[in-house]
Design a protein around this motif. Structure first.
Motif, PDB file in Angstrom:
ATOM      1  N   SER A  74      -2.552   0.635  -4.340  1.00  0.00           N
ATOM      2  CA  SER A  74      -2.240  -0.730  -3.912  1.00  0.00           C
ATOM      3  C   SER A  74      -1.823  -1.568  -5.103  1.00  0.00           C
ATOM      4  N   LEU A 124       0.849  -1.187   0.000  1.00  0.00           N
ATOM      5  CA  LEU A 124       0.000   0.000   0.000  1.00  0.00           C
ATOM      6  C   LEU A 124       0.883   1.234   0.000  1.00  0.00           C
ATOM      7  N   MET A 162      -6.856  10.241   3.197  1.00  0.00           N
ATOM      8  CA  MET A 162      -6.398   9.255   4.167  1.00  0.00           C
ATOM      9  C   MET A 162      -5.153   9.756   4.905  1.00  0.00           C
ATOM     10  N   CYS A 172      -7.201   1.453   6.027  1.00  0.00           N
ATOM     11  CA  CYS A 172      -6.916   2.861   5.754  1.00  0.00           C
ATOM     12  C   CYS A 172      -7.639   3.699   6.795  1.00  0.00           C
ATOM     13  N   GLU A 181     -11.677  -0.878   5.671  1.00  0.00           N
ATOM     14  CA  GLU A 181     -10.936  -2.137   5.662  1.00  0.00           C
ATOM     15  C   GLU A 181     -11.328  -2.951   4.447  1.00  0.00           C
ATOM     16  N   VAL A 240      -4.619   6.600  -1.813  1.00  0.00           N
ATOM     17  CA  VAL A 240      -4.036   5.294  -1.551  1.00  0.00           C
ATOM     18  C   VAL A 240      -3.906   4.515  -2.856  1.00  0.00           C
ATOM     19  N   GLU A 266      -3.509   7.502   7.363  1.00  0.00           N
ATOM     20  CA  GLU A 266      -2.687   6.344   7.723  1.00  0.00           C
ATOM     21  C   GLU A 266      -3.116   5.153   6.867  1.00  0.00           C
ATOM     22  N   VAL A 267      -2.176   4.264   6.592  1.00  0.00           N
ATOM     23  CA  VAL A 267      -2.491   2.979   5.973  1.00  0.00           C
ATOM     24  C   VAL A 267      -1.713   1.891   6.700  1.00  0.00           C
ATOM     25  N   LEU A 274       0.624   5.447   0.419  1.00  0.00           N
ATOM     26  CA  LEU A 274      -0.132   6.652   0.727  1.00  0.00           C
ATOM     27  C   LEU A 274       0.645   7.840   0.188  1.00  0.00           C
ATOM     28  N   SER A 333      -6.011  -5.065   4.456  1.00  0.00           N
ATOM     29  CA  SER A 333      -5.502  -3.700   4.469  1.00  0.00           C
ATOM     30  C   SER A 333      -6.461  -2.817   5.253  1.00  0.00           C
ATOM     31  N   SER A 354      -8.858   7.533   7.979  1.00  0.00           N
ATOM     32  CA  SER A 354      -9.106   8.932   7.653  1.00  0.00           C
ATOM     33  C   SER A 354      -9.628   9.636   8.894  1.00  0.00           C
TER      34      SER A 354
END
Length: 344
Positions: A182, A172, A213, A225, A233, A180, A215-216, A174, A223, A227
């Motif tokens: 992937s 992933l 977002m 994410c 998820e 995001v 964080e990932v 960011l 996975s 916000s």
């Protein structure tokens, strides 16, 4: 008393080969316990766990290994542990640094398997947009890490990478705009594109467009994410299904190829997330910890081995009047740093 002195690292889940969670092969810790690190938990600022050993990074720049692998190394700002490879980031002169890869059993003695000079990108994110001193983007996944030196491949000129997270078979990215991307294997739905197909190149996660977002995190097959408005998820989830031989609900795997919104308790705002092999931990702004996923080894911290498909608050830290400040998931365990709540 300052925060550093009041803070303590805790761990729960599978403890292999005498890791810091306790002594004894294969010990399972179902409720958070203070860590017994090689030099004590005071001064530890980061933790990276593989299945059989753990790497502790101290504020003084030392890496200490506990478990099946042992040894210490100085002058380090970060460490990344896997069963096949231990990667250290050692500070260099100016803005430069050096990546070093070691066999975990080498005790970081002799020569590394490879070393690579790294330097902050000329047009990359500013230091305010990154976590200075952390490992840069590594092109290897947790379960299939390669002992060969990293290769460099330029991203699109318009794509400014902010963070990269690596799962067992997928990655992933960011970017600075909060988008995001992937790529990698998608057979468990972990890429979030609505299919189970692999993606050879970074592909924008269109389902999250319009949501910035912050964080990932990438687990083995899933996975997450994060916000400002909630959690998203995708990937494989462990759920409860039909009854097993003993009459208890038997776990099964559900594939979720599109991102789905996950809610915490009303008023809780998620600020950090970490993924293990098949479990997830989320930290809120008020210092509460929520976990869910596979719980066979106690890695969820709920005093049992229950598997959960929705976030559940870890009551241990609430009962002990502690605020969690950092969370880091290993494959089958979880580490957190918590401090005493301020007395009103």
């Amino acid at each position: 008393m300052d925060e550093e002195r009041r803070g303590t690292w805790f761990g729960f889940g599978f403890c292999g080969f005498g890791q810091a969670l306790g002594s004894g092969l294969g010990r399972q810790v179902h409720s958070p316990e203070p860590l017994r690190t090689p030099g004590g938990s005071l001064g530890v600022c980061r933790v990276s766990a593989s299945w059989s050993y753990t790497a502790f990074v101290t504020r003084g720049g030392q890496v200490q290994l506990s478990g099946a692998a042992g040894g210490t190394a100085d002058g380090c700002t970060d460490a990344w542990a896997s069963e096949e490879l231990l990667v250290l980031l050692r500070a260099g002169p100016g803005a430069g640094a050096e990546l070093q890869a070691w066999a975990p059993g080498s005790a970081m003695r002799g020569d590394p398997l490879w070393s690579q000079a790294v330097q902050e990108a000329e047009h990359g994110p500013s230091r305010d947009e990154t976590q200075a001193g952390l490992l840069p983007l590594l092109p290897c996944a947790r379960a299939y890490v390669s002992p060969r030196p990293p290769f460099y491949r330029p991203l699109a000129p318009t794509l400014r990478a902010r963070r990269l997270e690596l799962g067992a078979e997928h990655a992933l990215l960011l970017d600075a705009a909060g988008q995001v991307f992937s790529w990698g294997a998608g057979r468990h739905g972990q890429l979030g594109h609505g299919t189970l197909e692999a993606e050879p190149e970074p592909r924008l996660l269109e389902a999250l467009q319009g949501l910035r977002m912050a964080e990932v995190a990438a687990g083995g097959w899933h996975s997450v994410c994060l916000s400002a408005s909630g959690l998203e998820e995708d990937g494989s989830e462990v759920k409860r299904g039909s009854a097993g031989e003993d009459g208890a609900p038997a776990p099964f795997i559900a594939v979720q190829p599109f991102p789905a919104l996950l809610d915490l308790s009303p008023g809780s705002e998620a600020v950090k997330v970490s993924c293990g092999s098949r479990h997830t931990a989320v930290l809120t702004r008020t210092g509460e910890l929520y976990t869910w996923g596979w719980g066979k080894y106690g890695q969820l911290g709920h005093k049992d081995t229950t598997t959960l498909d929705r976030p559940c608050r870890v009551e241990y830290f609430v009962d002990k009047q502690l605020q969690v400040r950092t969370v880091s998931c290993g494959p089958w365990n979880t580490y957190v740093y918590a401090v005493e709540k301020e007395k009103s």
